[in-house]
Each structure stands twice: as C-alpha cells, then as structure tokens.
Motif scaffolding. Structure first.
Motif, PDB file in Angstrom:
ATOM      1  N   HIS A 160     -53.691 -11.929  -7.978  1.00 53.06           N
ATOM      2  CA  HIS A 160     -53.511 -12.068  -6.714  1.00 53.06           C
ATOM      3  C   HIS A 160     -52.786 -13.313  -6.090  1.00 53.06           C
ATOM      4  CE1 HIS A 160     -55.756 -15.443  -9.091  1.00 53.06           C
ATOM      5  NE2 HIS A 160     -56.200 -15.841  -7.507  1.00 53.06           N
ATOM      6  N   TRP A 161     -52.140 -13.559  -4.720  1.00 49.09           N
ATOM      7  CA  TRP A 161     -51.965 -14.224  -4.489  1.00 49.09           C
ATOM      8  C   TRP A 161     -53.118 -15.869  -4.120  1.00 49.09           C
ATOM      9  CZ3 TRP A 161     -47.142 -15.438  -3.238  1.00 49.09           C
ATOM     10  CH2 TRP A 161     -46.082 -16.732  -2.234  1.00 49.09           C
ATOM     11  N   ASP A 162     -52.457 -16.792  -4.639  1.00 53.03           N
ATOM     12  CA  ASP A 162     -52.529 -17.879  -4.745  1.00 53.03           C
ATOM     13  C   ASP A 162     -52.457 -19.317  -3.971  1.00 53.03           C
ATOM     14  OD1 ASP A 162     -54.150 -20.364  -5.387  1.00 53.03           O
ATOM     15  OD2 ASP A 162     -53.452 -20.521  -7.439  1.00 53.03           O
ATOM     16  N   ILE A 163     -53.097 -19.622  -2.465  1.00 55.63           N
ATOM     17  CA  ILE A 163     -52.816 -19.940  -1.777  1.00 55.63           C
ATOM     18  C   ILE A 163     -52.368 -21.778  -1.944  1.00 55.63           C
ATOM     19  CG2 ILE A 163     -54.175 -18.959   0.127  1.00 55.63           C
ATOM     20  CD1 ILE A 163     -56.167 -20.723   0.247  1.00 55.63           C
ATOM     21  N   HIS A 164     -53.188 -21.933  -2.688  1.00 55.06           N
ATOM     22  CA  HIS A 164     -52.856 -23.346  -2.989  1.00 55.06           C
ATOM     23  C   HIS A 164     -51.370 -23.424  -4.596  1.00 55.06           C
ATOM     24  CE1 HIS A 164     -57.499 -24.071  -2.362  1.00 55.06           C
ATOM     25  NE2 HIS A 164     -57.132 -23.070  -3.177  1.00 55.06           N
ATOM     26  N   SER A 165     -50.917 -22.500  -5.048  1.00 52.62           N
ATOM     27  CA  SER A 165     -50.115 -23.151  -5.740  1.00 52.62           C
ATOM     28  C   SER A 165     -48.700 -22.069  -5.070  1.00 52.62           C
ATOM     29  CB  SER A 165     -50.023 -21.793  -7.038  1.00 52.62           C
ATOM     30  OG  SER A 165     -50.337 -21.263  -6.792  1.00 52.62           O
ATOM     31  N   GLY A 166     -49.083 -21.307  -4.024  1.00 55.80           N
ATOM     32  CA  GLY A 166     -47.715 -20.464  -3.678  1.00 55.80           C
ATOM     33  C   GLY A 166     -47.087 -19.284  -3.909  1.00 55.80           C
ATOM     34  N   GLY A 167     -48.202 -19.236  -4.759  1.00 60.21           N
ATOM     35  CA  GLY A 167     -47.730 -17.479  -5.691  1.00 60.21           C
ATOM     36  C   GLY A 167     -48.490 -16.930  -6.374  1.00 60.21           C
ATOM     37  N   TRP A 168     -48.045 -15.516  -7.155  1.00 62.54           N
ATOM     38  CA  TRP A 168     -48.714 -15.316  -7.154  1.00 62.54           C
ATOM     39  C   TRP A 168     -49.541 -15.411  -8.788  1.00 62.54           C
ATOM     40  CZ3 TRP A 168     -50.365 -10.929  -4.674  1.00 62.54           C
ATOM     41  CH2 TRP A 168     -49.497 -10.350  -3.976  1.00 62.54           C
ATOM     42  N   ARG A 169     -50.592 -14.642  -9.027  1.00 60.79           N
ATOM     43  CA  ARG A 169     -51.515 -15.585  -9.633  1.00 60.79           C
ATOM     44  C   ARG A 169     -52.746 -14.712 -10.600  1.00 60.79           C
ATOM     45  NH1 ARG A 169     -56.433 -18.542 -11.139  1.00 60.79           N
ATOM     46  NH2 ARG A 169     -56.503 -19.551 -12.899  1.00 60.79           N
ATOM     47  N   THR A 170     -52.941 -14.155 -12.142  1.00 55.95           N
ATOM     48  CA  THR A 170     -53.570 -13.508 -12.608  1.00 55.95           C
ATOM     49  C   THR A 170     -54.844 -14.226 -13.005  1.00 55.95           C
ATOM     50  OG1 THR A 170     -51.620 -11.915 -13.834  1.00 55.95           O
ATOM     51  CG2 THR A 170     -54.216 -11.862 -14.851  1.00 55.95           C
ATOM     52  N   GLU A 171     -56.262 -14.475 -12.724  1.00 53.87           N
ATOM     53  CA  GLU A 171     -57.043 -14.470 -13.257  1.00 53.87           C
ATOM     54  C   GLU A 171     -57.311 -14.108 -14.408  1.00 53.87           C
ATOM     55  OE1 GLU A 171     -61.378 -16.436 -10.639  1.00 53.87           O
ATOM     56  OE2 GLU A 171     -60.874 -13.922 -11.000  1.00 53.87           O
ATOM     57  N   PRO A 172     -57.847 -14.648 -15.460  1.00 58.56           N
ATOM     58  CA  PRO A 172     -58.668 -14.630 -17.157  1.00 58.56           C
ATOM     59  C   PRO A 172     -59.491 -14.449 -16.666  1.00 58.56           C
ATOM     60  CG  PRO A 172     -57.513 -17.096 -16.660  1.00 58.56           C
ATOM     61  CD  PRO A 172     -57.498 -16.363 -15.697  1.00 58.56           C
ATOM     62  N   GLY A 173     -59.984 -13.398 -17.810  1.00 55.25           N
ATOM     63  CA  GLY A 173     -61.038 -12.981 -16.995  1.00 55.25           C
ATOM     64  C   GLY A 173     -61.034 -11.645 -17.591  1.00 55.25           C
ATOM     65  N   PRO A 174     -62.233 -10.768 -17.689  1.00 57.14           N
ATOM     66  CA  PRO A 174     -62.503  -9.103 -17.683  1.00 57.14           C
ATOM     67  C   PRO A 174     -62.467  -8.424 -16.081  1.00 57.14           C
ATOM     68  CG  PRO A 174     -64.621  -9.776 -17.316  1.00 57.14           C
ATOM     69  CD  PRO A 174     -63.685 -11.307 -17.593  1.00 57.14           C
ATOM     70  N   TYR A 175     -61.489  -7.728 -17.104  1.00 55.54           N
ATOM     71  CA  TYR A 175     -61.387  -6.404 -15.971  1.00 55.54           C
ATOM     72  C   TYR A 175     -61.676  -4.690 -15.878  1.00 55.54           C
ATOM     73  CZ  TYR A 175     -58.494  -9.911 -13.566  1.00 55.54           C
ATOM     74  OH  TYR A 175     -58.004 -10.439 -12.769  1.00 55.54           O
ATOM     75  N   ARG A 176     -61.498  -3.923 -15.126  1.00 56.21           N
ATOM     76  CA  ARG A 176     -61.963  -2.901 -15.355  1.00 56.21           C
ATOM     77  C   ARG A 176     -61.060  -2.288 -14.780  1.00 56.21           C
ATOM     78  NH1 ARG A 176     -67.869  -2.100 -14.863  1.00 56.21           N
ATOM     79  NH2 ARG A 176     -67.745  -2.828 -16.774  1.00 56.21           N
ATOM     80  N   VAL A 177     -60.640  -0.649 -16.049  1.00 58.90           N
ATOM     81  CA  VAL A 177     -59.502   0.119 -15.376  1.00 58.90           C
ATOM     82  C   VAL A 177     -60.332   1.094 -15.743  1.00 58.90           C
ATOM     83  CG1 VAL A 177     -57.750   1.124 -16.371  1.00 58.90           C
ATOM     84  CG2 VAL A 177     -58.365  -1.043 -17.176  1.00 58.90           C
TER      85      VAL A 177
END
Length: 423
Positions: free
Chosen positions: A385-402
């Motif tokens: 997702h786009w992180d407005i604080h760092s001004g870049g793309w970031r993957t949030e750690p944690g569970p995702y579902r496929v």
C-alpha cells in the motif's frame, strides 16, 4: 451506404459539389455515400452541396436529415423542406468534425418515383466542414414488429436476437445518463424469449447496460463492438466453432440505482471522492451489494471444478509470490478458463484495504475430464500500500488471504499466508 444515384452519372451514390458565394461550381465529384466528413474545399469555397436521385422502394413518410452547422437547406424536386441557421453549441472537435447534430424533416416518397434531393451547407468559421445527408424509410409499427419477431421465433429451432447501444447511448465525448437499452429493445427480447425458450440474446455494447430480461433467455452473449468481422465472429461462437473466451473487465449492475457510485457531476465546483480506493467491484464489495454480473465473470462451453490452491505459507516484503490452482474440466468439451487470484487483508487496524483486490490471473486449457495446474504469479506490489508518511510503497506485516476462482464474486479456494518484514 448509398442513398440514391448520382444525378449526373446515374451511378449509385451521390454528387458532391463545392460552390462559391455566387453559386459557381468550384469542384464536383462522385461519392459513394452522403457522409462527407472532410469534403475538399478549394479556394473560395462557400457551400457544400450533396445531391442524389432517390429510388424509394417503399411508399410513405420518409425521414430526411442533414447534419452540420451553419445555414442548412434541403430541397426535394425544387421544393424546400428545410432552410435555417444552426449555430454550433460546442467547440468539441468530435462533434464539429465527426458527429455534428442532424436536422430532420418528413417527406412523402412514393415507390417507383425518382425525386431529386439537394442538400446544402454553407460553411461557417470554426464549425468544421463535415456534412452528412441520410434517409430513413417508413417502418412498421412497434406492435407489428414484435408480432413478426415472435412469429419467426416460434417457427425457429433457435432464436437469436441482437440488441445494443449506439452513438445515441454512449460516446467518448459525453457522460452517460442511464444504462437502459430502451423500452423497445427490452420488449423485443422479452417477446422473442416468450416465443422460444432457446433464445440467444446478443448484446452489442461498449460498456455495462441494464438487462432486465437476462434470466428469461436461454443464453446471453456480450459481443462488445466487434467491428467489420462481427458477422463471421458471431457465427463462429454461436455455432460452437469458437468458445466465448472473454471475461468482464467491469461490474454490471442489474439497475443503475444499485451501483455504489452514481454521482459524477461537480456541485458548486466540488466533486467529493468519498469512495476513496473502493472503486468498481471494490465499492460493490464494501457496500455488500450483489450486481447482475461481477468483475471477471464469463462462461464458455464447458464447466470447471476448482480442486486445490497451494502456495508458500510465508512471504517477505518486496518478494514476488507464486500460487498454484488445480482445476478440472468437468464438461463435455475442450475449454479455456481464466483463473483469477485475489488478495484480502482481514485484520488491519491502520490501513484502509479493499475487501479484496485482483492480484494475478492466467488462462489454462484442458480436455474433458482433464486436470490442469494454473501457476499464477503475484507481484510484490500487489501486497503493498502507499504509505503517506514515508512517501513510498510498503507491505504491512501480518496475515493475508489468497482467494482463487472464476470471478471476484465466486472464489471457492482460499489460502492464508503471512507477510514478514524484509530481511
């Protein structure tokens, strides 16, 4: 399409003349049709004239039209039908040079007669030069048309009814105000479907339309705008020589009012984008609404069973991901399936994610009864997702579902993975 014959040569088509301000002929040429978007304009050109000797095969009230801007006139055997000034109301190049508005009149034409139609357009500065002349013969009443269609459908083994949109419905130059095909087209499909249960409705449109009769027909084929090979392509699909292999790139509502977003006009100079990233099918999912057809939907000439979804249990931020979907062709024919994979992030407290979003897809083919494995590659960005604080793309750690399946609304396979910080 020719509207008659050239009055000088009797060749099917029209005579195009360019006149100066005194009516002197500057140029004359034979043309195949009355649609002249770029007639040649020699120096001193003042008026574009299109004339034809008409050959009506039907007696009755014909509609005759001329499209363009400026002073327009129509004469039939010297009798004036139209003479007026029609100023341009827009500077849109698509309107000025390709699709100017049409002014129409009604005139009685008798079968076997050969009246001379003369249409003139005086050239006005800044309004282009497109000049279009056309005729529409008298048609049967809607009731007679429906009765004839119903009779033909009852007598046929299979009925094919084609409906759709035209330039009066959708255009790149303006917004659509509705998604209806119109009462007459809807009535036609219903009448044919009542007369023959084996009715195939072919929809020729460039985008979503309302299909209130979709459950009444035996089959529904979306043809989009297929172009000059439409007849051959449609025949191949209907006769089974080719499989309809497309999948919807948009979500189709049963009614426009069902759509999560319908207001697109600014009010007092402002247009709030309250939906944020929940556009298209994402908005439908957030609103818990069910459309007529989901994004990604599409059927072929066989059926499929999704048996297994497999992939890694972990992935690191910035790494691409590959999952495998095993599926079987459960129908009687060879076929092609577009396997779609979506992602969801069910437990984020800080990031606004869609309920699910498209992450990857691939197409597979299989013979009847055959199992195949689809390898779907998911780029690392799909988990970011786009992180407005760092001004870049970031993957949030944690569970995702496929999730995997044939459309965003039908995802029978799921797999949980854990995204970790990059090493």
């Amino acid at each position: 399409m020719a509207i008659g014959s050239d009055p000088r040569t009797t060749t099917p088509g029209v005579l195009l003349r360019v006149l100066d301000a005194d009516g002197t002929e500057l140029r004359a040429q034979h043309c195949r049709s009355g649609r002249q978007l770029e007639p040649p304009l020699p120096p001193g050109a003042h008026t574009v004239e299109i004339s034809a000797r008409l050959h009506p095969r039907t007696s009755g009230a014909w509609r005759i039209g001329i499209a363009g801007f400026g002073r327009l006139s129509l004469h039939l055997d010297g009798r004036p039908l139209l003479d007026g000034e029609f100023a341009a109301t827009t500077d849109d190049p698509a309107v000025l040079h390709v699709n100017p508005p049409t002014q129409t009149v009604t005139a009685r034409l008798n079968a076997g007669s050969t009246p001379l139609l003369v249409a003139r357009r005086e050239l006005a500065p800044g309004t282009g030069r497109a000049t279009v002349v056309g005729l529409q013969p008298p048609g049967p009443s809607p009731a007679r048309t429906l009765a004839s269609a119903s009779r033909a459908a009852r007598e046929a083994d299979v009925a094919v009814v084609v409906v759709g949109t035209g330039e009066q419905h959708e255009s790149e130059g303006r917004d659509r105000t509705h998604l209806a095909l119109g009462a007459e087209q809807d009535a036609l499909v219903r009448a044919v479907a009542r007369a023959n249960v084996r009715t195939v409705a072919v929809v020729n449109s460039g985008g979503p339309v309302e299909l209130p009769w979709r459950d009444d027909v035996g089959a529904l084929l979306l043809a989009w705008f297929p172009g000059q090979e439409a007849g051959g392509g449609l025949a191949d699909v209907l006769l089974g020589r080719a499989e309809p292999g497309g999948r919807l790139p948009t979500t189709w509502p049963a009614r426009l009012t069902d759509a999560p977003v319908t207001g697109t006009r600014p009010a007092a100079g402002r247009l709030p984008y309250d939906e944020g990233l929940h556009l298209g099918h994402r908005g439908w999912l957030r609103a818990r609404r069910t459309p007529a057809y989901w994004f990604g939907h599409g059927l072929g000439y066989t059926t499929w069973a999704y048996d297994e979804l497999s992939g890694p249990a972990h992935t690191a931020a910035g790494e691409n991901l590959t999952v495998r979907v095993r599926l079987r062709n459960t129908g009687p024919r060879p076929g092609r399936e577009v396997v779609q994979v979506y992602l969801s992030r069910p437990d984020s407290a800080t990031v606004d994610y869609p309920e699910r979003w498209l992450a990857g897809w691939t197409a597979v083919r299989a013979q009847p009864g055959e199992s195949v494995v689809a390898q779907v590659h998911i780029p690392a960005r799909a988990l970011s997702h786009w992180d407005i604080h760092s001004g870049g793309w970031r993957t949030e750690p944690g569970p995702y579902r496929v999730l995997a399946g044939p459309s965003v609304g039908e995802l029978p396979m799921t797999l949980d993975i854990l995204a970790c910080e990059a090493a």
